[in-house]
Design a protein around this motif. Sequence first.
Motif, PDB file in Angstrom:
ATOM      1  N   ALA A   1       1.757  22.804 -32.247  1.00 57.84           N
ATOM      2  CA  ALA A   1       2.323  24.071 -32.743  1.00 57.84           C
ATOM      3  C   ALA A   1       3.690  23.851 -33.381  1.00 57.84           C
ATOM      4  O   ALA A   1       4.020  24.476 -34.398  1.00 57.84           O
ATOM      5  N   ILE A   2       4.504  22.971 -32.811  1.00 53.47           N
ATOM      6  CA  ILE A   2       5.830  22.675 -33.368  1.00 53.47           C
ATOM      7  C   ILE A   2       5.692  21.965 -34.710  1.00 53.47           C
ATOM      8  O   ILE A   2       6.446  22.238 -35.665  1.00 53.47           O
ATOM      9  N   VAL A   3       4.740  21.067 -34.817  1.00 52.14           N
ATOM     10  CA  VAL A   3       4.495  20.372 -36.086  1.00 52.14           C
ATOM     11  C   VAL A   3       4.133  21.372 -37.183  1.00 52.14           C
ATOM     12  O   VAL A   3       4.639  21.293 -38.308  1.00 52.14           O
ATOM     13  N   LEU A   4       3.270  22.324 -36.864  1.00 46.65           N
ATOM     14  CA  LEU A   4       2.892  23.354 -37.844  1.00 46.65           C
ATOM     15  C   LEU A   4       4.093  24.208 -38.234  1.00 46.65           C
ATOM     16  O   LEU A   4       4.253  24.584 -39.405  1.00 46.65           O
ATOM     17  N   MET A   5       4.943  24.508 -37.257  1.00 46.82           N
ATOM     18  CA  MET A   5       6.089  25.365 -37.530  1.00 46.82           C
ATOM     19  C   MET A   5       7.116  24.695 -38.437  1.00 46.82           C
ATOM     20  O   MET A   5       7.844  25.382 -39.146  1.00 46.82           O
ATOM     21  N   TRP A   6       7.181  23.375 -38.418  1.00 48.29           N
ATOM     22  CA  TRP A   6       8.128  22.710 -39.302  1.00 48.29           C
ATOM     23  C   TRP A   6       7.821  23.027 -40.756  1.00 48.29           C
ATOM     24  O   TRP A   6       8.718  23.286 -41.554  1.00 48.29           O
ATOM     25  N   PHE A   7       6.544  23.033 -41.115  1.00 49.55           N
ATOM     26  CA  PHE A   7       6.218  23.393 -42.499  1.00 49.55           C
ATOM     27  C   PHE A   7       6.483  24.867 -42.756  1.00 49.55           C
ATOM     28  O   PHE A   7       7.073  25.234 -43.780  1.00 49.55           O
ATOM     29  N   ALA A   8       6.043  25.739 -41.845  1.00 48.91           N
ATOM     30  CA  ALA A   8       6.223  27.177 -42.053  1.00 48.91           C
ATOM     31  C   ALA A   8       7.696  27.519 -42.247  1.00 48.91           C
ATOM     32  O   ALA A   8       8.070  28.261 -43.170  1.00 48.91           O
ATOM     33  N   LEU A   9       8.558  26.972 -41.403  1.00 45.69           N
ATOM     34  CA  LEU A   9       9.988  27.286 -41.500  1.00 45.69           C
ATOM     35  C   LEU A   9      10.613  26.687 -42.752  1.00 45.69           C
ATOM     36  O   LEU A   9      11.451  27.326 -43.402  1.00 45.69           O
ATOM     37  N   CYS A  10      10.214  25.463 -43.103  1.00 39.22           N
ATOM     38  CA  CYS A  10      10.791  24.848 -44.306  1.00 39.22           C
ATOM     39  C   CYS A  10      10.345  25.581 -45.565  1.00 39.22           C
ATOM     40  O   CYS A  10      11.129  25.741 -46.515  1.00 39.22           O
TER      41      CYS A  10
END
Length: 250
Positions: free
Chosen positions: A82-91
Amino acid sequence: MSAAPSAALVTTALVASCALLFAASLWSSWVLAGRRSAAGFAGLAMMLGWFAEQMGSSRGWFFGRYHYTEVLGPQLGNVPVAIVLMWFALCWLGYAMACLILWRQPVLPAPAGALQRLLTAWLAAMIITAFDLGADPYFVFVLKAWIMARTDGGWFGETLQGFAGWMLVSFVIVSLFQAFFAPVRLASRGRRERAAALVAPTIYGSALVFQLCFGDPVEVRAVAFFAMGIALFVALVARWQWIGETTKGP
């Protein structure tokens, strides 16, 4: 009196939310930046985001020493997917909002000079880190999604080093995206593009509302209102200008 939600239900909700935010961000970037740029950005952000978190959780690099619990679900190495996915979403949302604020369109105009790319990456990193100011204490002390080795780091028990790490890693991700996968066309103003340009402010605004309602400790609610609210307000006005611009004028 209603019972507190089970740990499994909380984990499922968190993982599903991260997957939804990832999907929305991927669609938005696909529409606005094109397939090659969207795929490149997603791959780059997830790869570098995972590396930074893996090094942080195993060696204390970037963010200080910490380790993830089982709250955020399945892990790749030491890092929840989930954290890996969030890195793209936030960037992506940081990049799109920075472009709206600086250039009055949701992607950087092409061709862009080095100074334009630098300013965009820096503002994107600031927008992303502003979200983290309120999110980190909530994830650590309410959800207990990760455990910090230090509990007296200068920011409601969090470490100030963590925010420097967020700035650095997100700046590098957005900078490399612009160097290798930047869009080669300007986004048009069709219905799909207008909807896609609303994704980043909507996600950011939803996070702001959540932090205003549930931020813990309560002081971070005031921080979120100004740190996130100013960027959100300017980005929404810029999007309105972008979709309404039909003629050149003062």
